[in-house]
Design an enzyme around this catalytic site. Structure first.
Site, short mmCIF file in Angstrom:
data_model
loop_
_atom_site.label_atom_id
_atom_site.label_comp_id
_atom_site.label_asym_id
_atom_site.label_seq_id
_atom_site.Cartn_x
_atom_site.Cartn_y
_atom_site.Cartn_z
CG HIS A 98 4.77 0.49 17.55
ND1 HIS A 98 3.62 -0.23 17.76
CD2 HIS A 98 4.54 1.23 16.44
CE1 HIS A 98 2.73 0.06 16.82
NE2 HIS A 98 3.27 0.96 16.00
CB ILE A 99 10.46 3.98 17.14
CG1 ILE A 99 11.57 2.98 16.73
CG2 ILE A 99 10.29 4.03 18.65
CD1 ILE A 99 12.97 3.40 17.14
CB ILE A 137 4.01 2.19 4.42
CG1 ILE A 137 3.31 3.32 5.18
CG2 ILE A 137 5.40 1.92 5.01
CD1 ILE A 137 2.87 2.96 6.59
NE ARG A 162 -7.04 -7.80 1.34
CZ ARG A 162 -7.80 -7.08 2.13
NH1 ARG A 162 -8.64 -7.65 2.93
NH2 ARG A 162 -7.72 -5.75 2.12
CD GLU A 170 3.44 -3.05 19.76
OE1 GLU A 170 4.09 -3.68 18.91
OE2 GLU A 170 3.16 -1.84 19.64
N GLY A 228 0.85 -1.19 0.00
CA GLY A 228 0.00 0.00 0.00
C GLY A 228 0.88 1.24 0.00
CB ALA A 243 2.63 -4.56 9.48
NE ARG A 244 -1.10 -1.44 14.71
CZ ARG A 244 -0.52 -0.31 14.27
NH1 ARG A 244 0.73 -0.34 13.87
NH2 ARG A 244 -1.17 0.82 14.27
N1 LIG Z 1 5.45 0.40 12.97
C1 LIG Z 1 4.83 1.57 12.85
O1 LIG Z 1 5.10 2.50 13.57
C2 LIG Z 1 3.82 1.75 11.76
C3 LIG Z 1 3.01 0.72 11.36
N2 LIG Z 1 2.08 0.90 10.38
C4 LIG Z 1 1.25 -0.23 9.96
O2 LIG Z 1 1.32 -0.35 8.53
C5 LIG Z 1 0.04 -0.65 8.03
C6 LIG Z 1 -0.05 -0.26 6.57
O3 LIG Z 1 -0.16 1.13 6.42
P1 LIG Z 1 -0.44 1.78 4.96
O4 LIG Z 1 0.63 1.39 4.02
O5 LIG Z 1 -0.75 3.20 5.17
O6 LIG Z 1 -1.77 0.99 4.59
P2 LIG Z 1 -2.44 0.79 3.15
O7 LIG Z 1 -3.88 0.53 3.42
O8 LIG Z 1 -2.06 1.88 2.23
O9 LIG Z 1 -1.75 -0.55 2.62
C7 LIG Z 1 -2.03 -1.80 3.12
C8 LIG Z 1 -1.77 -2.82 2.01
O10 LIG Z 1 -1.93 -4.13 2.55
C9 LIG Z 1 -2.69 -4.91 1.63
N3 LIG Z 1 -3.43 -5.90 2.43
C10 LIG Z 1 -4.43 -5.69 3.32
N4 LIG Z 1 -4.82 -6.85 3.87
C11 LIG Z 1 -4.05 -7.82 3.30
C12 LIG Z 1 -3.98 -9.23 3.46
N5 LIG Z 1 -4.79 -9.88 4.31
N6 LIG Z 1 -3.06 -9.91 2.72
C13 LIG Z 1 -2.25 -9.26 1.84
N7 LIG Z 1 -2.27 -7.92 1.67
C14 LIG Z 1 -3.16 -7.21 2.39
C15 LIG Z 1 -3.61 -3.93 0.92
O11 LIG Z 1 -3.95 -4.35 -0.38
P3 LIG Z 1 -5.26 -5.24 -0.64
O12 LIG Z 1 -6.39 -4.52 -0.01
O13 LIG Z 1 -5.34 -5.32 -2.14
O14 LIG Z 1 -5.00 -6.57 -0.04
C16 LIG Z 1 -2.72 -2.69 0.84
O15 LIG Z 1 -1.98 -2.68 -0.33
C17 LIG Z 1 -0.90 0.09 8.99
O16 LIG Z 1 -2.19 -0.49 8.99
C18 LIG Z 1 -0.21 -0.04 10.32
O17 LIG Z 1 -0.69 -1.16 11.02
C19 LIG Z 1 1.94 2.12 9.78
C20 LIG Z 1 2.72 3.17 10.15
C21 LIG Z 1 3.72 3.08 11.17
O1 LIG Z 2 0.48 4.83 12.44
C1 LIG Z 2 0.51 3.68 12.89
O2 LIG Z 2 -0.28 2.79 12.54
C2 LIG Z 2 1.54 3.31 13.90
O3 LIG Z 2 1.68 2.19 14.26
C3 LIG Z 2 2.48 4.31 14.45
O4 LIG Z 2 2.76 5.31 13.52
C4 LIG Z 2 2.23 5.00 15.76
O5 LIG Z 2 3.50 5.19 16.29
C5 LIG Z 2 1.40 4.41 16.85
O6 LIG Z 2 0.33 3.64 16.50
C6 LIG Z 2 0.97 5.58 17.72
O7 LIG Z 2 -0.29 6.06 17.53
#
Ligand SMILES: NC(=O)C1=CN([C@@H]2O[C@H](COP(=O)(O)OP(=O)(O)OC[C@H]3O[C@@H](n4cnc5c(N)ncnc54)[C@H](OP(=O)(O)O)[C@@H]3O)[C@@H](O)[C@H]2O)C=CC1
Ligand SMILES: O=C(O)C(=O)[C@@H](O)[C@H](O)[C@H](O)CO
Length: 333
Positions: free
Chosen positions: A287-288, A158, A179, A269, A156, A239-240
């Protein structure tokens, strides 16, 4: 006219509190007390809005105790801390913070990949422990990043940022799995090829996970997926927690079934499974991935603008369950 009341659930930038105070009567948990759900409900029961972070759970029990609540604005793009169905049933809007953290989080995903594949943390710990007495031909020899195959699950906003870094900066062949397939222009821009999850796991030298956490994505990587990966491969999860089976990963690393891992997120966590703490070939961060000051401020700003946009003007910027707004008059205050 009295201002709407909002709660900021965690300690927050003073400038964010100041901005919100222009529009709202603000209560802020500036001492960053770890409230129980009951304490959270007590602080929230008379509020119309709440500013949450990814660690603040919004569920049916809490909503039942907060009848005046209209909006939960998450300072995170991920919103698995929200029970969105319960919020919709209660007529409460949820908003998240997409987009503003893409590049910062992609930078960090790449940092974890580089650190894990090239054994940066592992060798630093060894050096700090005073174990470096002389050079050796294979001392902490890792796996190359440049020119290798990068597999991204969750391509997506990121994921595409990570793909661009790999393809354009490091000459990597990028494969991805979602997907659904991306449009041709985005694939071309990321120089990325769509493959099945199994092909990705079997082919990639480095696998990066950037999928949202849902019941479907839980344990996207478990023992059987780890068994498909190359013994020289790196796994990165920005991701998570819960998208990887942490126990299975620790076992795979211990037995050298994959070479290395970089994790920013963990099941349960801030607790980290003790097995992960005892394997050396892993980089662990708390988680940074979005934590640059500029990006955290932008995330806070977007959450604040969602509260102002909805409660004051009836127009949130990034709604998740717009259906609660209905088609009629604004339900903003
Ligand atoms: N560690 C951290 O601090 C951070 C963590 N995150 C995590 O990153 C995640 C992604 O963010 P972002 O890129 O903005 O989200 P987007 O919604 O832009 O991208 C998510 C992607 O995952 C795909 N996807 C969703 N479900 C599935 C599945 N079951 N199997 C395969 N692919 C899947 C989607 O495509 P499709 O729908 O076609 O499957 C999409 O391309 C957030 O939800 C968050 O949990 C984000 C920011 C910071
Ligand atoms: O945006 C997200 O999904 C994140 O995981 C991180 O950017 C945050 O640090 C965290 O969730 C704080 O709200």
């Amino acid at each position: 006219m009295s201002k709407p009341r909002i709660l900021i659930a965690r300690a927050m930038f003073p400038e964010t509190i100041e901005k919100l105070s222009e529009y709202f009567e603000v209560e802020s948990n500036q001492e960053d007390i770890a409230w129980s759900q009951d304490e959270f409900a007590r602080h929230l029961q008379d509020k119309q809005g709440v500013f949450t972070t990814g660690s603040d759970r919004i569920d049916a029990d809490l909503l039942a105790k907060c009848p005046q609540l209209k909006i939960c604005a998450n300072m995170a793009v991920g919103y698995n801390n929200f029970d969105l169905a319960a919020m919709t049933a209660a007529g409460v809007l949820g908003t998240n913070a997409p987009g503003v953290l893409n590049e910062t989080t992609a930078d960090f995903g790449f940092a974890l990949l580089m650190a894990a594949a090239r054994r940066v943390s592992e060798s630093e710990h060894w050096l700090r422990a005073g174990q470096w007495d002389r050079w050796r031909y294979d001392l902490f020899a890792g796996t190359d990043v440049h020119g290798s195959t990068l597999g991204i699950i969750g391509m997506g906003r990121i994921g595409q940022g990570i793909a661009r870094r790999g393809a354009h900066g490091f000459g990597m062949q990028v494969i991805y799995h979602n997907r659904s397939r991306l449009d041709a222009a985005t694939e071309a821009e990321c120089k990325a090829r769509y493959v099945s999850k199994e092909e990705l796991l079997r082919t990639a030298d480095h696998v990066v996970l950037v999928v949202p956490f849902t019941p479907e994505s839980r344990h996207t990587i478990g023992a059987s997926e780890l068994a498909m990966m190359k013994p020289t491969a790196t796994l990165v999860n920005v991701a998570r927690g819960g998208i990887v089976d942490d126990v299975a990963l620790a076992a795979a690393l211990k037995d050298k079934r994959i070479a290395a891992a970089g994790l920013d997120v963990f099941e349960g966590e801030p607790k980290v499974h003790p097995d992960l703490l005892t394997v050396p070939n892993i980089v662990l961060t708390p988680h940074i991935a979005s934590a640059s000051m500029a990006t955290r401020l932008a995330m806070a700003d977007l959450a604040a603008d969602n509260l102002i946009g909805f409660l004051i003007h009836g127009k949130p910027l990034t709604p998740l369950n717009q259906e609660v707004m209905g088609g009629g008059d604004s339900i903003g205050a």
